[in-house]
Design a protein around this motif. Structure first.
Motif, PDB file in Angstrom:
ATOM      1  N   ASN A 209       6.296  17.323  24.867  1.00 33.81           N
ATOM      2  CA  ASN A 209       7.598  17.781  24.363  1.00 33.81           C
ATOM      3  C   ASN A 209       8.729  16.841  24.774  1.00 33.81           C
ATOM      4  O   ASN A 209       9.441  16.308  23.902  1.00 33.81           O
ATOM      5  N   PRO A 210       8.946  16.613  26.083  1.00 36.78           N
ATOM      6  CA  PRO A 210       9.988  15.640  26.425  1.00 36.78           C
ATOM      7  C   PRO A 210       9.642  14.233  25.961  1.00 36.78           C
ATOM      8  O   PRO A 210      10.537  13.424  25.692  1.00 36.78           O
ATOM      9  N   ALA A 211       8.331  13.949  25.865  1.00 39.85           N
ATOM     10  CA  ALA A 211       7.934  12.620  25.376  1.00 39.85           C
ATOM     11  C   ALA A 211       8.403  12.431  23.937  1.00 39.85           C
ATOM     12  O   ALA A 211       8.948  11.384  23.579  1.00 39.85           O
ATOM     13  N   ILE A 212       8.198  13.462  23.091  1.00 40.50           N
ATOM     14  CA  ILE A 212       8.669  13.402  21.705  1.00 40.50           C
ATOM     15  C   ILE A 212      10.201  13.334  21.679  1.00 40.50           C
ATOM     16  O   ILE A 212      10.797  12.541  20.945  1.00 40.50           O
ATOM     17  N   THR A 213      10.832  14.179  22.503  1.00 40.66           N
ATOM     18  CA  THR A 213      12.291  14.233  22.523  1.00 40.66           C
ATOM     19  C   THR A 213      12.895  12.872  22.851  1.00 40.66           C
ATOM     20  O   THR A 213      13.741  12.350  22.113  1.00 40.66           O
ATOM     21  N   TYR A 214      12.470  12.292  23.958  1.00 41.91           N
ATOM     22  CA  TYR A 214      13.060  11.028  24.391  1.00 41.91           C
ATOM     23  C   TYR A 214      12.563   9.858  23.541  1.00 41.91           C
ATOM     24  O   TYR A 214      13.308   8.893  23.315  1.00 41.91           O
ATOM     25  N   GLY A 215      11.327   9.931  23.067  1.00 46.08           N
ATOM     26  CA  GLY A 215      10.831   8.875  22.192  1.00 46.08           C
ATOM     27  C   GLY A 215      11.604   8.818  20.884  1.00 46.08           C
ATOM     28  O   GLY A 215      12.036   7.742  20.447  1.00 46.08           O
ATOM     29  N   VAL A 216      11.800   9.992  20.256  1.00 43.59           N
ATOM     30  CA  VAL A 216      12.560  10.057  19.004  1.00 43.59           C
ATOM     31  C   VAL A 216      14.022   9.682  19.260  1.00 43.59           C
ATOM     32  O   VAL A 216      14.644   8.974  18.453  1.00 43.59           O
ATOM     33  N   PHE A 217      14.575  10.146  20.389  1.00 40.79           N
ATOM     34  CA  PHE A 217      15.971   9.838  20.697  1.00 40.79           C
ATOM     35  C   PHE A 217      16.181   8.332  20.845  1.00 40.79           C
ATOM     36  O   PHE A 217      17.123   7.763  20.284  1.00 40.79           O
ATOM     37  N   GLU A 218      15.298   7.681  21.619  1.00 44.33           N
ATOM     38  CA  GLU A 218      15.443   6.240  21.820  1.00 44.33           C
ATOM     39  C   GLU A 218      15.284   5.475  20.511  1.00 44.33           C
ATOM     40  O   GLU A 218      16.001   4.503  20.250  1.00 44.33           O
ATOM     41  N   ARG A 219      14.332   5.922  19.651  1.00 44.29           N
ATOM     42  CA  ARG A 219      14.122   5.246  18.377  1.00 44.29           C
ATOM     43  C   ARG A 219      15.330   5.446  17.456  1.00 44.29           C
ATOM     44  O   ARG A 219      15.819   4.494  16.829  1.00 44.29           O
ATOM     45  N   ALA A 220      15.830   6.704  17.370  1.00 46.82           N
ATOM     46  CA  ALA A 220      16.990   6.989  16.524  1.00 46.82           C
ATOM     47  C   ALA A 220      18.240   6.289  17.058  1.00 46.82           C
ATOM     48  O   ALA A 220      19.084   5.805  16.284  1.00 46.82           O
ATOM     49  N   LYS A 246      15.275  17.151  19.856  1.00 39.40           N
ATOM     50  CA  LYS A 246      14.770  18.323  20.575  1.00 39.40           C
ATOM     51  C   LYS A 246      14.234  19.373  19.617  1.00 39.40           C
ATOM     52  O   LYS A 246      13.226  20.040  19.912  1.00 39.40           O
ATOM     53  N   THR A 247      14.884  19.557  18.467  1.00 36.98           N
ATOM     54  CA  THR A 247      14.387  20.505  17.474  1.00 36.98           C
ATOM     55  C   THR A 247      13.003  20.102  16.986  1.00 36.98           C
ATOM     56  O   THR A 247      12.090  20.934  16.896  1.00 36.98           O
ATOM     57  N   LEU A 248      12.831  18.826  16.674  1.00 35.61           N
ATOM     58  CA  LEU A 248      11.537  18.336  16.220  1.00 35.61           C
ATOM     59  C   LEU A 248      10.461  18.574  17.275  1.00 35.61           C
ATOM     60  O   LEU A 248       9.370  19.063  16.972  1.00 35.61           O
ATOM     61  N   ALA A 249      10.767  18.253  18.532  1.00 32.75           N
ATOM     62  CA  ALA A 249       9.795  18.439  19.608  1.00 32.75           C
ATOM     63  C   ALA A 249       9.460  19.911  19.808  1.00 32.75           C
ATOM     64  O   ALA A 249       8.302  20.268  20.059  1.00 32.75           O
ATOM     65  N   THR A 250      10.449  20.792  19.686  1.00 35.54           N
ATOM     66  CA  THR A 250      10.227  22.224  19.898  1.00 35.54           C
ATOM     67  C   THR A 250       9.358  22.815  18.801  1.00 35.54           C
ATOM     68  O   THR A 250       8.447  23.606  19.076  1.00 35.54           O
ATOM     69  N   VAL A 251       9.607  22.464  17.545  1.00 35.80           N
ATOM     70  CA  VAL A 251       8.813  22.989  16.433  1.00 35.80           C
ATOM     71  C   VAL A 251       7.342  22.580  16.582  1.00 35.80           C
ATOM     72  O   VAL A 251       6.429  23.386  16.372  1.00 35.80           O
ATOM     73  N   VAL A 252       7.108  21.340  16.994  1.00 39.03           N
ATOM     74  CA  VAL A 252       5.742  20.829  17.124  1.00 39.03           C
ATOM     75  C   VAL A 252       4.989  21.527  18.247  1.00 39.03           C
ATOM     76  O   VAL A 252       3.802  21.846  18.113  1.00 39.03           O
ATOM     77  N   THR A 253       5.660  21.817  19.359  1.00 39.39           N
ATOM     78  CA  THR A 253       4.968  22.303  20.552  1.00 39.39           C
ATOM     79  C   THR A 253       5.179  23.784  20.846  1.00 39.39           C
ATOM     80  O   THR A 253       4.659  24.288  21.845  1.00 39.39           O
ATOM     81  N   TYR A 254       5.903  24.515  19.979  1.00 38.26           N
ATOM     82  CA  TYR A 254       6.310  25.869  20.343  1.00 38.26           C
ATOM     83  C   TYR A 254       5.168  26.840  20.668  1.00 38.26           C
ATOM     84  O   TYR A 254       5.283  27.608  21.632  1.00 38.26           O
ATOM     85  N   PRO A 255       4.064  26.874  19.911  1.00 36.19           N
ATOM     86  CA  PRO A 255       3.004  27.831  20.274  1.00 36.19           C
ATOM     87  C   PRO A 255       2.563  27.704  21.729  1.00 36.19           C
ATOM     88  O   PRO A 255       2.337  28.715  22.412  1.00 36.19           O
ATOM     89  N   TYR A 256       2.470  26.502  22.226  1.00 35.84           N
ATOM     90  CA  TYR A 256       2.066  26.312  23.616  1.00 35.84           C
ATOM     91  C   TYR A 256       3.187  26.682  24.584  1.00 35.84           C
ATOM     92  O   TYR A 256       2.929  27.113  25.717  1.00 35.84           O
TER      93      TYR A 256
END
Length: 355
Positions: A209-220, A246-256
Motif C-alpha cells: 500500500n505505501p509502496a504503491i502510494t509513494y511509487g505513484v506519487f514519485e512517478r506523478a 493514496k486512493t489508488l493504493a487503497t482501492v487495490v489493497t482494501y480487502p486486506y
C-alpha cells in the motif's frame, strides 16, 4: 516576495524519518475521529442471521460515517472520538519514522549504486517497479517493529460494547480498562505474547500500500515537474497527487485492510456469544475460540456471508481518512523537513556544548 528558506544541508535518513514521523502524527491527529469511525466500520461483522443461517451485513445506514459520528457523540461524548489516541499516535510516529528511515536508507543506497553505473553527469532514474519494491522492503521492516502498538490501538478504538459490559461478573470492571498497558496485558492473557503480532501476515502483504502510494506519487511528481525548472511541487499539486496516489493504493489493497482490522480486533467480534454465556452463567468457564484464524479466513467468511461487496465494507471512510491524512502529509512534508533539520541542528549543538 521572499522565497522560503531551504535546508542548507541534505537530510540524513534519520532526518527524513523524523520529518515523516512528525508529519504523519500531525496529519493523522487532524483526522483522528474519522480514523475511529472507519476502524469500527471495518471491525463490524454480521451479527444477525437470515432464515438460512447466513449472516446479514449491517445496513449502509447503520455504517454511515455521519450516523456513527453522531452515535459516538451521543453515547460516549467527545472522548469517544479519541479512544486509543495515545496508542494510535505512538503507532503513527513509530511506523512513519521506521518507514521513512528504511525507505530513505534503501532508496539512497540504490541511487548511489545506480550513480556508479551511470554515465558521468547523468541523473539516475529509478523505475516505477523498483520504487514499489523499495517501498515494500521499507514497509515490511517497519511493520515488524511497530505492529504491537497497532494491535493495541485497534483494540482501544473498537472498544467493548456497553451491552456486553453489563453482563460482566461483579468486580471485573477494573480488568476492562481501556488504558494502553491494560489492553496490552489483556491481549497477552488471551493470546500470549504472539497476540501482539496479530495481523502481521496481512500487514506484510499491505506493505504494497505505501509502496504503491509513494511509487505513484514519485512517478506523478516527476511527470508534473517535467520540462520545468522547479524541483518541488506546490502544496496544492502535492495535495492532488497525494490524494490520487493514496486512493489508488487503497482501492487495490482494501480487502486486506479490512481483514487485518478484523483479525486484530477479533476479541470484539463474538459479542453475541459472550452475552449468551454471561446470561447462562457460564462466561469465563472456557476460553472462546477466535472467530477468525487469519486474513484469508476473514475474506472467505465475509465472501460467504456478505458477498464481494462485504470485502469493501467501510472503504468510503477508509479512503476519506487515508486521502486527507496522506494529502496533508505530502503538503506538510517539506515544512516538516525544515523542522527536522532545525531539531537535529539544535540537538547536535546541545551535544557539542555538553561535551
Amino acid at each position: 516576495m521572499v522565497a522560503p528558506s531551504k535546508p542548507v544541508e541534505p537530510l540524513t535518513p534519520f532526518g527524513h524519518a523524523l520529518a515523516g514521523a512528525l508529519g504523519g502524527v500531525f496529519s493523522n491527529a487532524v483526522v483522528y475521529p474519522l480514523d475511529t469511525v472507519k476502524t469500527r466500520i471495518q471491525a463490524a461483522s454480521s451479527s444477525t442471521k437470515d432464515e438460512k443461517g447466513k449472516g446479514i451485513s449491517p445496513s449502509s445506514s447503520q455504517l454511515s460515517i455521519v450516523k456513527l459520528l453522531l452515535k459516538i457523540m451521543r453515547e460516549e461524548g467527545v472522548s469517544g472520538f479519541f479512544r486509543g489516541f495515545g496508542a494510535s499516535m505512538l503507532n503513527t510516529f513509530s511506523m512513519q519514522y521506521a518507514y521513512f528511515f528504511f525507505y530513505s536508507f534503501v532508496r539512497n543506497t540504490y541511487l548511489k549504486r545506480l550513480s556508479r553505473s551511470s554515465a558521468p553527469g547523468s541523473k539516475p532514474i529509478i523505475s516505477t517497479a523498483m520504487e514499489l519494491i523499495l517501498g515494500a522492503i521499507a514497509g515490511a521492516l517497519a511493520q515488524i517493529f511497530t505492529i504491537p502498538v497497532s494491535v493495541i490501538a485497534t483494540r482501544q478504538q473498537v472498544g467493548r460494547s456497553k451491552q456486553k459490559q453489563r453482563y460482566l461478573p461483579h468486580g471485573k470492571q477494573t480488568d476492562d480498562s481501556d488504558s494502553f498497558l491494560a489492553v496490552g496485558r489483556e491481549i497477552i492473557r488471551e493470546d500470549g505474547v504472539g497476540g501482539l503480532w496479530l495481523g502481521i501476515k496481512p500487514g506484510l502483504v499491505l506493505t504494497v500500500n505505501p509502496a504503491i502510494t509513494y511509487g505513484v506519487f514519485e512517478r506523478a511528481k516527476g511527470l508534473a515537474l517535467l520540462g520545468t525548472t522547479n524541483t518541488k511541487l506546490t502544496p496544492w499539486h502535492s495535495f492532488a497527487i497525494g490524494a490520487f496516489s493514496k486512493t489508488l493504493a487503497t482501492v487495490v489493497t482494501y480487502p486486506y485492510i479490512m481483514a487485518k482490522v478484523r483479525v486484530q480486533a477479533r476479541s470484539m467480534h463474538d459479542d453475541d456469544d459472550g452475552l449468551d454465556e454471561a446470561e447462562n452463567g457460564s462466561a469465563g468457564s472456557a476460553p472462546r475460540k477466535p472467530k477468525y484464524t487469519g486474513a484469508l479466513d476473514v475474506l472467505a467468511k465475509v465472501w460467504q456471508s456478505e458477498g464481494f461487496l462485504g470485502w469493501y465494507q467501510g472503504m468510503g471512510a477508509q479512503i476519506l481518512k487515508a486521502v486527507l491524512s496522506q494529502a496533508l502529509l505530502f503538503m506538510s512534508k517539506d515544512q516538516f523537513e525544515h523542522y527536522a533539520l532545525v531539531i537535529l541542528t539544535l540537538w547536535r549543538r546541545t551535544i557539542q556544548h555538553s561535551t
